[in-house]
Each structure stands twice: as structure tokens, then as C-alpha cells.
Motif scaffolding. Sequence first.
Motif, mmCIF file in Angstrom:
data_model
loop_
_atom_site.group_PDB
_atom_site.id
_atom_site.type_symbol
_atom_site.label_atom_id
_atom_site.label_comp_id
_atom_site.label_asym_id
_atom_site.label_seq_id
_atom_site.Cartn_x
_atom_site.Cartn_y
_atom_site.Cartn_z
ATOM 1 N N ASP A 1 -6.478 0.711 2.602
ATOM 2 C CA ASP A 1 -6.600 -0.726 2.861
ATOM 3 C C ASP A 1 -8.020 -1.217 2.569
ATOM 4 O OD1 ASP A 1 -3.934 -0.927 3.602
ATOM 5 O OD2 ASP A 1 -4.349 -0.843 5.764
ATOM 6 N N ILE A 2 -9.003 -0.424 2.942
ATOM 7 C CA ILE A 2 -10.396 -0.784 2.650
ATOM 8 C C ILE A 2 -10.601 -0.867 1.141
ATOM 9 C CG2 ILE A 2 -12.793 0.052 2.737
ATOM 10 C CD1 ILE A 2 -12.099 1.196 5.557
ATOM 11 N N LEU A 3 -10.122 0.142 0.419
ATOM 12 C CA LEU A 3 -10.291 0.140 -1.036
ATOM 13 C C LEU A 3 -9.551 -1.036 -1.678
ATOM 14 C CD1 LEU A 3 -10.064 3.976 -1.717
ATOM 15 C CD2 LEU A 3 -12.116 2.530 -1.770
ATOM 16 N N ARG A 4 -8.377 -1.370 -1.174
ATOM 17 C CA ARG A 4 -7.662 -2.554 -1.679
ATOM 18 C C ARG A 4 -8.481 -3.818 -1.427
ATOM 19 N NH1 ARG A 4 -2.861 0.268 0.343
ATOM 20 N NH2 ARG A 4 -1.566 0.822 -1.454
ATOM 21 N N SER A 5 -9.141 -3.877 -0.279
ATOM 22 C CA SER A 5 -9.953 -5.061 0.032
ATOM 23 C C SER A 5 -11.128 -5.195 -0.932
ATOM 24 C CB SER A 5 -10.449 -5.021 1.485
ATOM 25 O OG SER A 5 -11.541 -4.133 1.637
ATOM 26 N N TYR A 6 -11.537 -4.081 -1.551
ATOM 27 C CA TYR A 6 -12.588 -4.107 -2.581
ATOM 28 C C TYR A 6 -12.017 -4.510 -3.937
ATOM 29 C CZ TYR A 6 -15.213 -1.044 0.693
ATOM 30 O OH TYR A 6 -15.838 -0.495 1.778
ATOM 31 N N GLY A 7 -10.694 -4.615 -4.031
ATOM 32 C CA GLY A 7 -10.042 -4.960 -5.282
ATOM 33 C C GLY A 7 -9.449 -3.779 -6.031
ATOM 34 N N ASP A 8 -9.564 -2.581 -5.460
ATOM 35 C CA ASP A 8 -8.994 -1.400 -6.115
ATOM 36 C C ASP A 8 -7.469 -1.496 -6.144
ATOM 37 O OD1 ASP A 8 -11.657 -0.662 -5.929
ATOM 38 O OD2 ASP A 8 -11.249 1.320 -5.101
ATOM 39 N N LEU A 9 -6.895 -0.953 -7.209
ATOM 40 C CA LEU A 9 -5.449 -0.952 -7.404
ATOM 41 C C LEU A 9 -4.905 0.448 -7.137
ATOM 42 C CD1 LEU A 9 -5.624 -2.829 -10.803
ATOM 43 C CD2 LEU A 9 -5.077 -3.837 -8.583
ATOM 44 N N PHE A 10 -3.648 0.520 -6.708
ATOM 45 C CA PHE A 10 -3.023 1.805 -6.406
ATOM 46 C C PHE A 10 -1.698 1.953 -7.121
ATOM 47 C CE2 PHE A 10 -6.105 1.705 -3.089
ATOM 48 C CZ PHE A 10 -6.374 3.034 -2.820
ATOM 49 N N ILE A 11 -1.486 3.134 -7.658
ATOM 50 C CA ILE A 11 -0.191 3.534 -8.182
ATOM 51 C C ILE A 11 0.382 4.462 -7.119
ATOM 52 C CG2 ILE A 11 1.033 4.758 -10.008
ATOM 53 C CD1 ILE A 11 -1.388 4.014 -11.836
ATOM 54 N N GLU A 12 1.369 3.966 -6.412
ATOM 55 C CA GLU A 12 1.917 4.716 -5.282
ATOM 56 C C GLU A 12 2.420 6.099 -5.703
ATOM 57 O OE1 GLU A 12 2.264 3.944 -1.854
ATOM 58 O OE2 GLU A 12 0.814 2.385 -2.388
ATOM 59 N N PRO A 13 2.173 7.084 -4.859
ATOM 60 C CA PRO A 13 2.717 8.411 -5.163
ATOM 61 C C PRO A 13 4.232 8.412 -4.997
ATOM 62 C CG PRO A 13 1.634 8.423 -3.028
ATOM 63 C CD PRO A 13 1.405 7.069 -3.624
ATOM 64 N N SER A 14 4.864 9.342 -5.669
ATOM 65 C CA SER A 14 6.310 9.452 -5.569
ATOM 66 C C SER A 14 6.690 10.451 -4.477
ATOM 67 C CB SER A 14 6.911 9.847 -6.920
ATOM 68 O OG SER A 14 6.366 11.063 -7.368
ATOM 69 N N SER A 15 7.952 10.514 -4.189
ATOM 70 C CA SER A 15 8.482 11.462 -3.209
ATOM 71 C C SER A 15 9.122 12.628 -3.934
ATOM 72 C CB SER A 15 9.520 10.792 -2.312
ATOM 73 O OG SER A 15 8.906 9.821 -1.515
ATOM 74 N N GLY A 16 9.103 13.758 -3.272
ATOM 75 C CA GLY A 16 9.715 14.953 -3.844
ATOM 76 C C GLY A 16 9.118 16.188 -3.230
ATOM 77 N N ARG B 1 3.351 13.010 -3.988
ATOM 78 C CA ARG B 1 3.202 13.532 -5.359
ATOM 79 C C ARG B 1 2.527 12.488 -6.244
ATOM 80 N NH1 ARG B 1 6.643 17.462 -7.413
ATOM 81 N NH2 ARG B 1 6.670 16.332 -9.370
ATOM 82 N N MET B 2 1.483 12.896 -6.960
ATOM 83 C CA MET B 2 0.877 11.968 -7.907
ATOM 84 C C MET B 2 1.953 11.534 -8.899
ATOM 85 S SD MET B 2 -2.428 12.413 -10.403
ATOM 86 C CE MET B 2 -1.779 12.657 -12.050
ATOM 87 N N GLU B 3 1.968 10.248 -9.196
ATOM 88 C CA GLU B 3 2.958 9.722 -10.128
ATOM 89 C C GLU B 3 2.815 10.429 -11.472
ATOM 90 O OE1 GLU B 3 5.936 8.719 -10.993
ATOM 91 O OE2 GLU B 3 5.681 7.120 -9.531
ATOM 92 N N GLU B 4 3.897 10.469 -12.214
ATOM 93 C CA GLU B 4 3.904 11.159 -13.506
ATOM 94 C C GLU B 4 3.002 10.424 -14.509
ATOM 95 O OE1 GLU B 4 5.164 14.163 -14.000
ATOM 96 O OE2 GLU B 4 5.775 14.098 -11.889
ATOM 97 N N PRO B 5 2.327 11.182 -15.377
ATOM 98 C CA PRO B 5 1.376 10.585 -16.324
ATOM 99 C C PRO B 5 1.959 9.468 -17.186
ATOM 100 C CG PRO B 5 1.060 12.946 -16.251
ATOM 101 C CD PRO B 5 2.288 12.644 -15.428
ATOM 102 N N ASP B 6 3.184 9.604 -17.667
ATOM 103 C CA ASP B 6 3.742 8.542 -18.512
ATOM 104 C C ASP B 6 3.894 7.236 -17.736
ATOM 105 O OD1 ASP B 6 5.830 9.909 -17.089
ATOM 106 O OD2 ASP B 6 7.324 9.045 -18.427
ATOM 107 N N LEU B 7 4.213 7.325 -16.455
ATOM 108 C CA LEU B 7 4.333 6.113 -15.639
ATOM 109 C C LEU B 7 2.957 5.527 -15.321
ATOM 110 C CD1 LEU B 7 7.269 7.182 -13.313
ATOM 111 C CD2 LEU B 7 7.346 5.698 -15.320
#
Length: 185
Positions: A138-153, A164-170
Motif C-alpha cells: 500500500d505504501i509503494l502504491r501511494s508512491y505511484g508504484d504499479l503491481f502485477i498481482e501474483p498468481s495462485s498455484g 507465484r510470480m506471474e508468468e513472463p509473457d503476461l
Amino acid sequence: MLKDKNIILGVTASIAAYKAATLVRLLVKEGANVKVIMTTYAKEFISPVTMATLSKNTVLSDFFKHDDGTWNSHVDLGIWADLLVIAPTTANTMAKMAHGICDNLLLTTYLSAKCPVMHAPAMDLDMFKHPATIRNMDILRSYGDLFIEPSSGELASGLHGKGRMEEPDLIVKEIIGFFESKKKN
């Protein structure tokens, strides 16, 4: 869409670091100029030689080269980049970024960056849902940072859940989408 875009890929110490090799390869294939900054412990998970070969650039890790004193300027890197992508981003690195701790080249580059920052978190499910991690995101988002949510598995721990870190192609699709939306505005 990424032709001549300058992208710094920060790689932190996570088992998901192996995905960073594919990510670099895909970014270069899309025409991006990629410089890789690896934390010291990230080099325990994936070889700098692999990342240098795929990025066509020397991998940066230290502030200076010990053999000749050449300085890796975090300020110059922060100015050069059109986007700083940290993939994988660990809980440790997010905590340091959220609180301005800069004890390695990636963290000082983050604090010097004039460009947008995108994170692809990777960690075990309990770490990901811990209140400290959520607060730091939340702090990093308040700085304007963007997030690619991790996946489940299945996670490296053997547990199943989100982390899980999202797959590179995504991730590349997200990066392309980011630049396309920026171009429209």
C-alpha cells in the motif's frame, strides 16, 4: 511496442528468479533495451552470465567494480530508464523500498528513478498475505508504484495459494499495455 524503450529489470532473491531469464528474452525480442540489476542473493538463484547474455548488457550488482573502481551510477540508471520492473519482488525488497532503505544498487536506483516502477511480487502465501507485506504494498502504491498481482498455484514450499510470480509473457503484456496507455494519454 517496446522498441527502443529503456527498461531496468531488478531481480531479487527468490526462487522465481529463474523466470527473469525468460522475461529478459521476451523484452529484448519486443525491441526493448534491457539493463539488469541483481541483488547479491539473487545471484544465488540465477547466473549473471545468463542474464547478461540474454540482455546483451553487463549485469549490474555492486556500486562499483572492485578490480578497477568503475562506478555504477544509480543516478544515471534512474535517468536512463523508461520503466523499472522488479521481477521477482520479494517481501524484503518491498519493505526496504517502502521505508527508503537503500543498501544495494537496486534500492538506490529505485530511490533515484525518474520513471514509473512496476513490481511482480513472488513469495510464499503466508508472506504475501501478512499485514506487513500488505502495508508495504500500500505504501509503494501511494508512491505511484504499479503491481502485477501474483498468481495462485503450487509454491516452492509445496503449499498452494497466491504468491507465484506471474508468468513472463503476461508481465510483458502488462508492460506493453502500460506503454500503450501512456501513449494514449
